[in-house]
Design a protein around this motif. Structure first.
Motif, short mmCIF file in Angstrom:
data_model
loop_
_atom_site.label_atom_id
_atom_site.label_comp_id
_atom_site.label_asym_id
_atom_site.label_seq_id
_atom_site.Cartn_x
_atom_site.Cartn_y
_atom_site.Cartn_z
N ARG A 227 76.60 17.54 32.63
CA ARG A 227 76.76 16.60 31.62
C ARG A 227 76.61 17.39 30.16
NH1 ARG A 227 77.11 11.31 33.30
NH2 ARG A 227 76.41 10.93 35.28
N ARG A 228 75.74 18.41 30.12
CA ARG A 228 75.37 19.19 29.15
C ARG A 228 75.73 20.77 29.30
NH1 ARG A 228 73.01 16.09 24.80
NH2 ARG A 228 72.29 14.25 25.71
N PRO A 229 76.94 21.07 29.38
CA PRO A 229 76.99 22.46 29.57
C PRO A 229 76.97 23.24 28.41
CG PRO A 229 79.14 21.39 29.41
CD PRO A 229 78.14 20.25 29.25
N GLY A 230 76.95 24.67 28.33
CA GLY A 230 77.10 25.40 27.00
C GLY A 230 75.72 25.90 26.38
N THR A 231 74.75 25.81 27.19
CA THR A 231 73.38 26.49 26.44
C THR A 231 73.60 27.62 25.93
OG1 THR A 231 72.10 24.97 27.94
CG2 THR A 231 70.97 26.78 26.84
N ILE A 232 74.14 28.87 26.49
CA ILE A 232 74.15 30.09 25.76
C ILE A 232 75.29 30.08 24.73
CG2 ILE A 232 74.78 32.41 26.22
CD1 ILE A 232 73.52 31.90 29.03
N ALA A 233 76.26 29.35 24.88
CA ALA A 233 77.46 29.19 23.89
C ALA A 233 76.88 28.61 22.79
CB ALA A 233 78.59 28.57 24.36
N ILE A 234 76.28 27.63 22.68
CA ILE A 234 75.33 26.77 21.48
C ILE A 234 74.46 27.80 20.95
CG2 ILE A 234 73.81 24.87 20.94
CD1 ILE A 234 76.91 24.00 21.20
N ALA A 235 73.59 28.36 21.78
CA ALA A 235 72.52 29.30 21.07
C ALA A 235 73.11 30.20 20.34
CB ALA A 235 71.87 30.22 22.08
N ALA A 236 74.36 30.99 20.69
CA ALA A 236 75.26 32.00 20.11
C ALA A 236 75.74 31.21 18.78
CB ALA A 236 76.21 32.56 21.00
N ALA A 237 76.20 30.13 18.67
CA ALA A 237 76.96 29.22 17.75
C ALA A 237 75.98 29.22 16.53
CB ALA A 237 77.67 28.04 18.02
N ILE A 238 74.80 28.61 16.98
CA ILE A 238 73.74 28.35 16.08
C ILE A 238 73.08 29.74 15.51
CG2 ILE A 238 71.22 27.93 15.84
CD1 ILE A 238 71.63 25.87 17.99
N GLN A 239 73.07 30.88 16.16
CA GLN A 239 72.47 32.28 15.69
C GLN A 239 73.62 32.70 14.51
OE1 GLN A 239 70.49 35.19 18.03
NE2 GLN A 239 72.50 35.96 18.25
N GLN A 240 74.87 32.58 14.75
CA GLN A 240 75.89 33.03 13.68
C GLN A 240 76.04 32.31 12.83
OE1 GLN A 240 79.89 32.89 15.63
NE2 GLN A 240 80.49 34.76 14.37
N ARG A 241 75.84 31.01 12.83
CA ARG A 241 76.24 30.16 11.73
C ARG A 241 74.89 29.94 10.82
NH1 ARG A 241 79.14 24.10 12.12
NH2 ARG A 241 78.87 23.44 10.09
N TRP A 242 73.89 29.71 11.32
CA TRP A 242 72.71 29.53 10.43
C TRP A 242 71.76 30.93 10.46
CZ3 TRP A 242 74.66 25.51 13.29
CH2 TRP A 242 74.76 24.49 12.56
N GLY A 243 71.88 31.87 11.24
CA GLY A 243 71.06 33.04 11.17
C GLY A 243 69.69 32.70 11.66
N ILE A 244 69.45 31.56 12.52
CA ILE A 244 68.10 31.38 12.82
C ILE A 244 67.84 31.72 14.19
CG2 ILE A 244 66.62 29.40 13.42
CD1 ILE A 244 68.32 27.48 11.45
N PRO A 245 66.68 32.35 14.41
CA PRO A 245 66.35 32.98 16.20
C PRO A 245 66.67 31.73 17.00
CG PRO A 245 64.84 33.92 14.42
CD PRO A 245 65.55 32.83 13.57
N VAL A 246 67.20 32.05 18.04
CA VAL A 246 67.61 30.79 18.97
C VAL A 246 66.59 31.27 20.22
CG1 VAL A 246 69.56 30.15 18.21
CG2 VAL A 246 69.57 31.95 19.48
N ILE A 247 66.23 30.34 21.21
CA ILE A 247 65.70 30.50 22.35
C ILE A 247 66.33 29.78 23.45
CG2 ILE A 247 63.48 30.82 23.66
CD1 ILE A 247 61.96 31.16 20.88
N PRO A 248 67.26 30.04 24.16
CA PRO A 248 67.72 29.37 25.07
C PRO A 248 66.74 29.05 26.35
CG PRO A 248 69.24 31.08 24.68
CD PRO A 248 67.90 31.59 24.01
N HIS A 249 66.98 28.00 26.97
CA HIS A 249 66.20 27.81 28.34
C HIS A 249 66.96 28.11 29.52
CE1 HIS A 249 63.57 24.00 26.53
NE2 HIS A 249 63.85 25.10 25.80
N ILE A 250 65.93 28.75 30.11
CA ILE A 250 66.65 29.16 31.79
C ILE A 250 65.68 28.51 32.88
CG2 ILE A 250 67.12 30.95 33.24
CD1 ILE A 250 67.88 32.95 31.13
N VAL A 251 66.26 27.75 33.70
CA VAL A 251 65.67 27.03 34.73
C VAL A 251 65.74 27.44 35.95
CG1 VAL A 251 65.44 25.03 32.94
CG2 VAL A 251 67.39 25.09 34.55
N CYS A 252 64.97 27.40 37.16
CA CYS A 252 65.41 27.35 38.31
C CYS A 252 66.00 26.35 38.99
CB CYS A 252 64.17 27.46 39.23
SG CYS A 252 62.79 28.64 38.55
N SER A 253 65.87 24.90 38.30
CA SER A 253 66.58 24.01 39.05
C SER A 253 68.11 24.05 38.67
CB SER A 253 65.97 22.82 38.12
OG SER A 253 66.63 21.63 38.58
#
Length: 330
Positions: free
Chosen positions: A85-111
């Protein structure tokens, strides 16, 4: 890098009634969810536009496992399929980093993830210049009575940490050596002031937090809480057990009447009686939002007075409330 954002010497929180003076600027960070499939990024980007003026140290981006959905297949049959239902964690992180220049920390889960899934996520992040991650076991699937690892996946966050460390050393999950190692990942982990729902007791929970630190965790961010005394008690126990990494308080202002029941149940946290007494008098969501902001502001001021050097906010359904809080704190 996380070790630069959260140097260990900035971790101090006084778990007693003693009040201390903050020694440096109070940090601000927040967590966002990738947009629901098919809804676009407008709401998410508005959240960042609203909160970016407060100079966040980083933005965390959650990740979500696939879930079963059931559709009418006709002729009295039901079709069951898995959907993210909510794909795109890494893509969104990259978009935020590129657009705002704010450090991003994507989650990685076992689940819901296999070792291969995790490996490819790490590779994608290296290609994008993302070197900080937040490592979690993650929640059980909705249809499960208890957490079950995905075949080819992991039972515990410690196993996920071990894979990331091995990747940093230059080896894939099958122990094949890499030709060229990239920038190593630094990682943060979760902490639970009122203990994880599956932990038998708080001591066990802290023991696993210590193991994560020993395996390289640079920072812990807590599950949301509303009683600062429980956070201070947790800090005291963790420090006594040998946990020295920064433990950043996680906060979420209440915004809806329905949350009086859903938040304690979902996040396994108590509402202190003074807060509940105020909320019980609320007639609508606007009343709850007002009380939620007032309580969170006092929480923040008390945490800062006891030495907290950074505050982390969960934004789901709370962006405007967090803006009001930040205006009073920062």
């Amino acid at each position: 890098m996380l070790s630069q954002i959260y140097p260990t010497h900035a971790a101090a929180v006084t778990p007693s009634s003693e009040v201390c003076v903050p020694t440096r600027e109070i940090g601000f960070s927040f967590e966002v969810l990738p947009p629901l499939k098919g809804t676009g990024t407008e709401t998410l980007f508005r959240t960042i536009d609203v909160l970016a003026p407060f100079h966040p140290r980083h933005i965390n981006i959650t990740t979500h496992r696939a879930e079963y959905v059931y559709r009418d297949a006709g002729n009295g049959l039901v079709e069951r399929t898995r959907v993210r239902r909510r794909p795109g964690t890494i893509a969104i992180a990259a978009a935020i980093q590129q657009r705002w220049g704010i450090p991003v920390i994507p989650h990685i889960v076992c689940s819901g993830s296999t070792r291969s899934d995790i490996e490819y996520a790490l590779l994608d992040m290296q290609f994008l210049g993302i070197s900080d991650v937040f490592l979690l076991r993650g929640d059980k699937a909705r249809e499960e009575n208890f957490y079950q690892p995905t075949p080819g996946g992991y039972t515990h966050a410690l196993e996920l940490i071990d894979q990331v460390n091995r990747f940093n050393e230059g080896f894939f999950a099958d122990d094949t050596p890499m030709k060229v190692k990239g920038v190593p990942f630094e990682f943060g982990v979760a902490a639970y002031p009122e203990k994880h729902e599956e932990a038998p007791n708080i001591e066990s929970d802290i023991h696993y937090l210590l193991l994560k630190q020993q395996r390289g965790a640079k920072v812990a961010i807590t599950q949301l809480f509303y009683d600062n005394n429980k956070f201070y008690d947790f800090i005291a126990r963790a420090r006594q057990a040998g946990v020295t990494i920064p433990i950043i308080p996680g906060l979420k202002p209440l915004t809806k009447l329905s949350q009086l029941a859903t938040v304690p149940k979902t996040f396994r946290c108590d509402l202190p009686q003074p807060l509940y007494a105020e909320l019980a008098r609320c007639k609508n969501d606007d009343d709850v939002s007002r009380v939620g902001v007032e309580w969170a502001v006092e929480q923040c001021r008390d945490l800062i007075a006891h030495g907290a050097q950074s505050l982390h906010f969960y934004t789901l359904s709370a962006t405007d409330s967090i803006r009001q809080i930040a205006q009073q704190i920062y």
